[in-house]
Structures are given as structure tokens and as C-alpha cells.
Design an enzyme around this catalytic site. Structure first.
Site, PDB file in Angstrom:
ATOM      1  N   ASP A  15       0.731  -1.283   0.204  1.00 18.20           N
ATOM      2  CA  ASP A  15      -0.195   0.035   0.073  1.00 18.20           C
ATOM      3  C   ASP A  15       0.832   1.075  -0.123  1.00 18.20           C
ATOM      4  O   ASP A  15       1.743   1.511   0.949  1.00 18.20           O
ATOM      5  CB  ASP A  15      -0.982   0.018   1.147  1.00 18.20           C
ATOM      6  CG  ASP A  15      -2.063   0.747   1.386  1.00 18.20           C
ATOM      7  OD1 ASP A  15      -2.077   1.567   0.217  1.00 18.20           O
ATOM      8  OD2 ASP A  15      -3.024   1.143   1.879  1.00 18.20           O
ATOM      9  N   ASP A 109      -2.992   2.572  -6.001  1.00 20.38           N
ATOM     10  CA  ASP A 109      -1.857   2.399  -5.115  1.00 20.38           C
ATOM     11  C   ASP A 109      -1.691   1.498  -4.060  1.00 20.38           C
ATOM     12  O   ASP A 109      -1.080   1.347  -3.013  1.00 20.38           O
ATOM     13  CB  ASP A 109      -2.121   3.744  -4.072  1.00 20.38           C
ATOM     14  CG  ASP A 109      -3.645   3.772  -3.427  1.00 20.38           C
ATOM     15  OD1 ASP A 109      -4.308   3.023  -3.852  1.00 20.38           O
ATOM     16  OD2 ASP A 109      -3.594   4.424  -2.460  1.00 20.38           O
ATOM     17  N   GLU A 110      -2.446   0.328  -4.422  1.00 26.15           N
ATOM     18  CA  GLU A 110      -2.238  -0.782  -3.795  1.00 26.15           C
ATOM     19  C   GLU A 110      -2.442  -2.098  -4.407  1.00 26.15           C
ATOM     20  O   GLU A 110      -2.940  -2.189  -5.477  1.00 26.15           O
ATOM     21  CB  GLU A 110      -3.328  -1.069  -2.427  1.00 26.15           C
ATOM     22  CG  GLU A 110      -4.631  -0.812  -2.954  1.00 26.15           C
ATOM     23  CD  GLU A 110      -5.628  -1.063  -1.821  1.00 26.15           C
ATOM     24  OE1 GLU A 110      -5.618  -1.996  -0.924  1.00 26.15           O
ATOM     25  OE2 GLU A 110      -6.641  -0.120  -1.732  1.00 26.15           O
TER      26      GLU A 110
END
Length: 495
Positions: A15, A109-110
Site C-alpha cells: 500500500d 496505490d495498492e
């Protein structure tokens, strides 16, 4: 708890920390170490991401921007630059795929990564899993200049919760057999999918932690939250998550729905519920990096009769107001006002399909809203307030960024005086280039003017200049170009 499916914590959740805001700080040197808020900056905007410097003041994602401005008035409030975020995200995913072919992107983003699929075999124990996770964090930083937090466990649930435990720049490995001891003291909000509404219902019956949640039976939770969600939460509270890491999973739709403990019969309550569901769908669109063309509303009556209605837009959008307005229209069609009190609604859902990746054009709705608000500010502005001062200094306000309503500077303006007064609109945070002064970004705009800070990823904090908004020497630049420039400067090959 059922016996873990794995004997090694080989599922990782990666993350990126405050991703949108971190990219902005990297590309805008004057904002490094200062509070940055990314999202809709207008009167009805919502925060997408806040830097950790802004979070100190209580700014969080999904709160209204107006509230954020009261909490942290000196933050830089910027529109999202999805082209830049996509470019950086692509590099992060390439770093992960260089370690294992099993990578499941969850959003920009993860992502999950399955170390058991590594060429030559996965880690033999928790110590080796930690070493690999630490090397991944270092590699991501070398290739992007940004920090990532990583959680490792025997399941996707445990890995995801662990990645959030020591942010920012954290690395948490939950040992095999210790999952429940680790989960027990955590608040129920830490569990996957538990939002404010579910947490509030659980709080009302005295449940605040995972340990307290596990005392409830599956029947208890099903009665409170519905069979599907109650059963899922029962299993999650026990660490039971057998889902595998699925690489390149195609997302066909994004939706949110709630089953209510008591049938809804009031029109206002139904509309409020649909608006909340629409807001959740928009948050998931933003998180996954998608826009959508078709809104669908589902309504299920007390007799389990289900009605769905859909509306398709002319182009993909992620605009909350556009989506919410459409969802409310569809609700009115699915459950006419004349019959709302008689049918009783036990379930409502809102979904978006016809998904597409973000593009610069997806901000058209936001720009239209910005223009409307800026026009209102234009009407309020007093004429003849153009005194002189040094254009190349700070704006003297104590803030690093001026919002649209603040951009009425008393300055000497560069560039020719406009003759037709048909000024272009500029977005705070937007990348621009000036014919003689070079590259920069929009610090603030309004009343026919635009203030630009001239700096970039590889420069020192820059000086500012204010121009007429329709200055022919000032042109927009695609955000992806700035991102590529920053990534190239790192010169860290992915191996």
C-alpha cells in the site's frame, strides 16, 4: 479458527503511503514536508487523499473539502492529476511483478502479491518473508522515490490489515498461528469492508473490537447486517479468508449495497441511503482508478421483489454529484413516491458499469463546477484592486497555495492585457509551461488571473508569477509528462 491454508506468511499487501499527495509533493518541491490535500477543491469538493502533514490536523479522505479547509487552512488544495498517478502506479506494479507473477492490483496505490509463486519457490519462513518485504519497499522507493507500507500474512485479510498497522513506511509480518491474537485488539473498522455505518450498528450493541465481534454468532450478525454481509463478517472476525491472489483481475463493475434491519418506508430516508451508497461507489471508483458510464440502482422490497433501473451517460465520469443525481432519479423511477410507504424497502444498491481508466477529460465535470464557483467569485470581486508588489516572491499570506476564492492578488501581472476578456480556467495543481519561464504548476486562479509556481521534480522550490488567465505564452502540460520526467531522473532499473 480453521487451520491456515498456508504455513508461511507469503501473502503480501503493498500500500503506497498517501499516494496522490506523495506524488504531488515529489513533483512540487515547495510542498515537501507541508500539508497537501488532493481532491475536489471547490465548495462541494471531497478529499481524496491527505498528506500525513495534513492528517495531523484531522484531515482525512472522504470528508468535505470545506471541512478540511477549516481544519487545515494553510494546506495546499490541489485537483487530482491522474495521468501522473497512473504513470507511477505502473512502475510500482512492474516492481512487484519482477518478484512474483501473481500480482493482483486493487487500485492505483495498492496490490496483493503471492510470494509462494516466486520463481524457484517462495519464502521458507516468516523471517525470509520479512526480508523479501523489506527489499520490496526499498526497491519501490528506489524506482519511484515514494514510500510504501507492506503487510504479510497467511491470507489477504491479514496482509491487508497488517499493511495499515504501522503506516507510513511500515512493514508488519503476522506469524502463522498468531492471527487471532494480532487481530483481537483492533477496532472493527480495521476489518475489510467495515465502514462507518456497520461500525455504528455494532457499537450500538457494545461491539468495538474484533475480539468483541467474535463473541457474536453468525445468526446474530446475519440478523443485524443481512445474511451475506453478516456471514462474511463472522468469517473475517475469525481470520477465515481463503481467497487467492488473482493477477490482472478484470473489474467489470463497482457497486455498494446495504440490507437494512428494518424496512425503509420513508422517501427521505431512501434518498439519503441512495446518496450514501453513491458516495461509496465514487470512493471506490477513485481508489481503483476508474470512471464509469452506466449507473444502476437496485431496490428490493419486503417481499423480495427486486427492481433495477439504469442510466447511461454520454461519456465516462467519476463525478459524485453527477452520479448521485442520476441514482436519485433512478430511485424515484424504481420506487415511485406514491408507493414508497406501502412497499417497504429492505435492500438498496448503487452500481457503476461500463468502466474505463481515468483520463484528463474525466475532470470535465469538476472543471464545470469550478467554473461555476469561480464565476460567482468574479461577481463578488471589487474592481480596481490591482496594486503592485513583487511577483517573484511568496504571496505573503502564510499559505503555500491559494484556492480559487483567495486568488485575488494585488500584483503586477505579466503578459499582454487581454482584449476580449475570455479567460481560460486553470485548476490548482495543474501542470503548465510558460514560453520564457519554463515549467511550473498552478498555485491558484481566479478573477481572470492565474498564479504559477515555476518548479519541477528535479528543481529547488521555485518562484511564482501571476499572469492573465488567457496569456498566450502559458500552456497546459499533460501530468504524465511530469511523472515520466521524475521517474527518469531516478534512473533505477527494475530487475
Amino acid at each position: 479458527m480453521d487451520r491456515p491454508l498456508r504455513t508461511v506468511p507469503s501473502v503480501l499487501h503493498v500500500d503506497m503511503d498517501a499516494f496522490f499527495a506523495a506524488v504531488e509533493q515529489q513533483h512540487k518541491p515547495s510542498l515537501r514536508g507541508k500539508p497537501v490535500v488532493v481532491g475536489g477543491v471547490g465548495l462541494r469538493g471531497v478529499v481524496s487523499t491527505a498528506s500525513y502533514e495534513a492528517r495531523v490536523f484531522g484531515v482525512r479522505s472522504a470528508i468535505p473539502t470545506a471541512v478540511a479547509r477549516r481544519l487545515c487552512p494553510n494546506a495546499a488544495y490541489l485537483y487530482p492529476r491522474f495521468g501522473a498517478y497512473h504513470a507511477v502506479s505502473k512502475v510500482v506494479m512492474e516492481v512487484l511483478r519482477a518478484v512474483s507473477p501473481l500480482v493482483e492490483p486493487v487500485s492505483l496505490d495498492e496490490a496483493f502479491i503471492d510470494l509462494a509463486a516466486m520463481p524457484g519457490g517462495g519464502p521458507g519462513d516468516a523471517v525470509e518473508a520479512r526480508r523479501i518485504a523489506q527489499e520490496l519497499r526499498a526497491r519501490i522507493r528506489a524506482c519511484t522515490g515514494l514510500a510504501a507500507s507492506i503487510g504479510a500474512g497467511t491470507s489477504k485479510l491479514v496482509a491487508k490489515v497488517a499493511s495499515d498497522a504501522e503506516k507510513p513506511d511500515g512493514c508488519v509480518v503476522v506469524p502463522v498461528g498468531g492471527e487471532l491474537d494480532w487481530l483481537d485488539p483492533l477496532p472493527v473498522r480495521a476489518l475489510w469492508g467495515v465502514g462507518p455505518a456497520t461500525a455504528d450498528r455494532l457499537r450500538k450493541i457494545g461491539v468495538g473490537t474484533v475480539a468483541e465481534l467474535r463473541v457474536l454468532t453468525e445468526a446474530d450478525l446475519s440478523g443485524l447486517l443481512g445474511v451475506a454481509w453478516g456471514g462474511m463478517l463472522y468469517r473475517l472476525s475469525r481470520g477465515m479468508d481463503g481467497r487467492t491472489v488473482e493477477p490482472e483481475r478484470a473489474t467489470k463493475s463497482i457497486s455498494a449495497e446495504d440490507t437494512y434491519p428494518h424496512d425503509l418506508g420513508d422517501r427521505a430516508t431512501m434518498r439519503a441511503a441512495v446518496a450514501e451508497l453513491a458516495e461509496r461507489v465514487v470512493r471506490r471508483l477513485h481508489s481503483s482508478g476508474h470512471t464509469g458510464r452506466t449507473v444502476t440502482v437496485k431496490a428490493r422490497g419486503h417481499d423480495f421483489t427486486t427492481v433495477t433501473r439504469s442510466e447511461t451517460f454520454g461519456a465516462p465520469t467519476d463525478d459524485e454529484r453527477v452520479i448521485t443525481d442520476a441514482a436519485l432519479r433512478l430511485l424515484d423511477d424504481a420506487v415511485p413516491a406514491a408507493t414508497a410507504s406501502s412497499v417497504g424497502i429492505r435492500l438498496l444498491g448503487v452500481g457503476m458499469s461500463g468502466l474505463a481508466d481515468y483520463a484528463q477529460g474525466d475532470l470535465v465535470a469538476e472543471l464545470a463546477r469550478y467554473e461555476s464557483e469561480a464565476h460567482a467569485n468574479d461577481l463578488k470581486a471589487e474592481p480596481g484592486d490591482d496594486g503592485e508588489r513583487d511577483n517573484d516572491g511568496d504571496n505573503g499570506s502564510g499559505s503555500e497555495q491559494a484556492g480559487p476564492e483567495e486568488a485575488v492578488p494585488a500584483v503586477t501581472l505579466y503578459g499582454p492585457v487581454p482584449t476580449d476578456h475570455t479567460a481560460r480556467r486553470w485548476l490548482a495543481g495543474q501542470d503548465v509551461r510558460h514560453a520564457t519561464r519554463g515549467a511550473g504548476w498552478v498555485q491558484g486562479a481566479g478573477v481572470g488571473r492565474v498564479t504559477v509556481r515555476f518548479e519541477g521534480p528535479g528543481t529547488e522550490p521555485g518562484r511564482i508569477g501571476t499572469f492573465w488567465a488567457d496569456d498566450p505564452d502559458l500552456e497546459p502540460v499533460e501530468a504524465v509528462e511530469i511523472a515520466r520526467e521524475a521517474l527518469a531522473a531516478l534512473a533505477a532499473p527494475i530487475v
